[in-house]
Scaffold this motif. Structure first.
Motif, short mmCIF file in Angstrom:
data_model
loop_
_atom_site.label_atom_id
_atom_site.label_comp_id
_atom_site.label_asym_id
_atom_site.label_seq_id
_atom_site.Cartn_x
_atom_site.Cartn_y
_atom_site.Cartn_z
N ASP A 224 0.85 -1.19 0.00
CA ASP A 224 0.00 0.00 0.00
C ASP A 224 0.89 1.25 0.00
N ASP A 225 1.23 1.72 -1.19
CA ASP A 225 2.14 2.86 -1.32
C ASP A 225 1.61 4.10 -0.61
N GLU A 226 0.32 4.34 -0.76
CA GLU A 226 -0.26 5.54 -0.15
C GLU A 226 -0.20 5.47 1.37
N LEU A 227 -0.44 4.28 1.93
CA LEU A 227 -0.36 4.08 3.37
C LEU A 227 1.06 4.35 3.87
N LEU A 228 2.04 3.83 3.16
CA LEU A 228 3.43 4.05 3.56
C LEU A 228 3.79 5.53 3.51
N ARG A 229 3.40 6.20 2.44
CA ARG A 229 3.70 7.63 2.33
C ARG A 229 3.05 8.42 3.46
N ARG A 230 1.81 8.08 3.78
CA ARG A 230 1.07 8.80 4.82
C ARG A 230 1.76 8.71 6.17
N HIS A 231 2.44 7.60 6.39
CA HIS A 231 3.10 7.41 7.69
C HIS A 231 4.62 7.49 7.59
N ARG A 232 5.09 8.16 6.54
CA ARG A 232 6.53 8.47 6.35
C ARG A 232 7.40 7.21 6.39
N LEU A 233 6.92 6.18 5.70
CA LEU A 233 7.67 4.94 5.54
C LEU A 233 7.98 4.76 4.07
N GLU A 234 9.10 4.09 3.79
CA GLU A 234 9.53 3.99 2.40
C GLU A 234 10.32 2.71 2.18
N LEU A 235 9.99 2.02 1.11
CA LEU A 235 10.78 0.86 0.70
C LEU A 235 12.07 1.34 0.03
N PRO A 236 13.14 0.56 0.10
CA PRO A 236 14.39 0.97 -0.54
C PRO A 236 14.22 1.12 -2.05
N PHE A 237 14.99 2.02 -2.63
CA PHE A 237 14.94 2.24 -4.07
C PHE A 237 15.26 0.94 -4.79
N GLY A 238 14.41 0.58 -5.76
CA GLY A 238 14.62 -0.61 -6.56
C GLY A 238 14.07 -1.89 -5.94
N PHE A 239 13.55 -1.81 -4.71
CA PHE A 239 13.03 -3.02 -4.06
C PHE A 239 11.73 -3.46 -4.75
N SER A 240 11.64 -4.75 -5.08
CA SER A 240 10.44 -5.30 -5.71
C SER A 240 9.74 -6.23 -4.73
N LEU A 241 8.56 -5.83 -4.27
CA LEU A 241 7.80 -6.65 -3.33
C LEU A 241 7.43 -7.98 -3.97
N ASP A 242 7.01 -7.94 -5.23
CA ASP A 242 6.61 -9.18 -5.92
C ASP A 242 7.79 -10.15 -6.01
N LEU A 243 8.97 -9.63 -6.35
CA LEU A 243 10.15 -10.49 -6.47
C LEU A 243 10.54 -11.04 -5.10
N ALA A 244 10.46 -10.21 -4.07
CA ALA A 244 10.82 -10.67 -2.72
C ALA A 244 9.88 -11.80 -2.26
N LEU A 245 8.60 -11.62 -2.50
CA LEU A 245 7.63 -12.66 -2.14
C LEU A 245 7.87 -13.94 -2.94
N GLU A 246 8.21 -13.77 -4.20
CA GLU A 246 8.50 -14.93 -5.06
C GLU A 246 9.70 -15.72 -4.51
N GLN A 247 10.73 -14.99 -4.13
CA GLN A 247 11.93 -15.63 -3.59
C GLN A 247 11.67 -16.30 -2.25
N MET A 248 10.84 -15.68 -1.41
CA MET A 248 10.51 -16.25 -0.12
C MET A 248 9.68 -17.53 -0.25
N ASN A 249 8.88 -17.60 -1.29
CA ASN A 249 8.00 -18.75 -1.49
C ASN A 249 8.62 -19.85 -2.35
N ALA A 250 9.82 -19.57 -2.86
CA ALA A 250 10.47 -20.54 -3.74
C ALA A 250 10.90 -21.80 -2.98
#
Length: 250
Positions: A224-250
Motif C-alpha cells: 500500500d504505497d499511499e499508506l506508507l507515504r502517509r506514515h513516512r515509511l519507504e521501501l528501498p529504491f529498486g526493491f520489488s515486493l513481488d520479487l521478494a515474495l516470489e523468492q521467499m515462497n520458492a
C-alpha cells in the motif's frame, strides 16, 4: 491468553509530552509481528513499557497474563526479552559468557544449570567459540547475537528486537535472521527496515501519533504505497515486493 496485551495505554513523559494515546495491541503465542512507524511515533516508548522500564500513565500492559506494575515488574522482565539496538546497552561484562550469564544469575540460576544454559544459548546463536572473548572485540553482528543469547538464556515468552538490522552488512543481516527464525517463537520486531520486516514477520502494525494507525499482513502493508507515504515509511529504491515474495515462497 495473548503473550502481550496492551490495553488502552497512554504514556506522557515528565515534561508533559504525550507519546502514546489509547494504544491497543495483542500478540499471540507463536506470532511474529513487526512494529513500524516514523520517528517519534512511540515505538521506543512501547518497547520500554513492554520491558517494564517505564510504567504506563493510563491503561494496562500484560505479559503472559501478568499485569505490569511496581510489584510485578521483576516477573514481567523475566517473561519478555529485549535486544536493544546498541549492544553496549547490554554487553558490559569482561567476557561474552559472563554477559549471557548475568541475567540468569540475577534470577537465582547457579551452578551446572547456569553453565548449561550459557553454553546452549551461545550454541543457538552460533557463538560457541566466542564464550571467553571480550564483547567489545566482536563485530556488531556478533555483539547483537551475543545480546540475543543473553535474552534466550532467560527463556522468555516473547523476544523484542529493536532495529536488529541496523549497521549490519548483508551477510550478518541474514545470519541474524536465520538465528532468530530457529530460536524465537514469539517475536516483536521494532524496525524501519521494511524488507527485513517482510522476511522475518507475518503481521505488521504501524504506529503513528502514539496509537495503532494501521495493521495487516506485512505484504499487505508494504503493498500500500499511499499508506506508507502517509506514515513516512519507504521501501528501498529498486526493491520489488513481488520479487521478494516470489523468492521467499520458492
Amino acid at each position: 491468553m495473548p503473550v502481550i496485551k496492551v490495553d488502552d495505554v497512554s504514556y506522557a513523559y515528565p515534561d508533559g509530552h504525550k507519546v502514546l494515546t489509547g494504544l491497543g495491541l495483542e500478540v499471540e503465542e507463536g506470532e511474529r509481528i513487526a512494529v513500524l512507524g516514523p520517528n517519534g511515533a512511540g515505538k521506543t516508548t512501547l518497547m520500554l513499557l513492554l520491558a517494564g522500564l517505564l510504567m504506563p500513565s493510563g491503561g494496562g500492559v500484560e505479559i503472559s497474563g501478568v499485569r505490569l506494575d511496581e510489584k510485578t515488574v521483576r516477573d514481567v522482565r523475566r517473561k519478555i526479552g529485549i535486544v536493544f539496538q546498541i549492544p553496549d546497552d547490554q554487553l558490559f561484562m569482561p567476557t561474552v559468557a559472563a554477559d549471557v550469564a548475568f541475567g540468569m544469575a540475577n534470577y537465582g540460576v547457579t551452578g551446572d544449570e547456569l553453565d548449561t544454559r550459557v553454553r546452549e544459548a551461545l550454541e543457538d546463536v552460533d557463538l560457541a567459540d566466542a564464550a571467553e572473548r571480550a564483547p567489545h572485540h566482536l563485530s556488531v553482528g556478533q555483539q547483537r547475537r551475543a545480546a540475543l543469547a543473553g535474552v534466550l538464556a532467560m527463556r522468555p515468552d516473547c523476544v523484542v528486537l529493536d532495529e536488529p538490522s541496523a549497521n549490519l552488512d548483508p551477510a550478518s543481516r541474514q545470519q541474524l535472521a536465520r538465528v532468530v527464525a530457529r530460536t524465537v517463537e514469539t517475536l516483536v520486531l521494532v524496525t524501519h527496515d521494511l524488507p527485513y520486516a517482510l522476511q522475518m514477520c507475518d503481521r505488521a502494525v504501524i504506529l503513528d501519533g502514539g496509537t495503532v494507525a494501521a495493521q495487516g499482513t506485512v505484504a499487505e502493508v508494504l503493498a500500500d504505497d499511499e499508506l506508507l507515504r502517509r506514515h513516512r515509511l519507504e521501501l528501498p529504491f529498486g526493491f520489488s515486493l513481488d520479487l521478494a515474495l516470489e523468492q521467499m515462497n520458492a
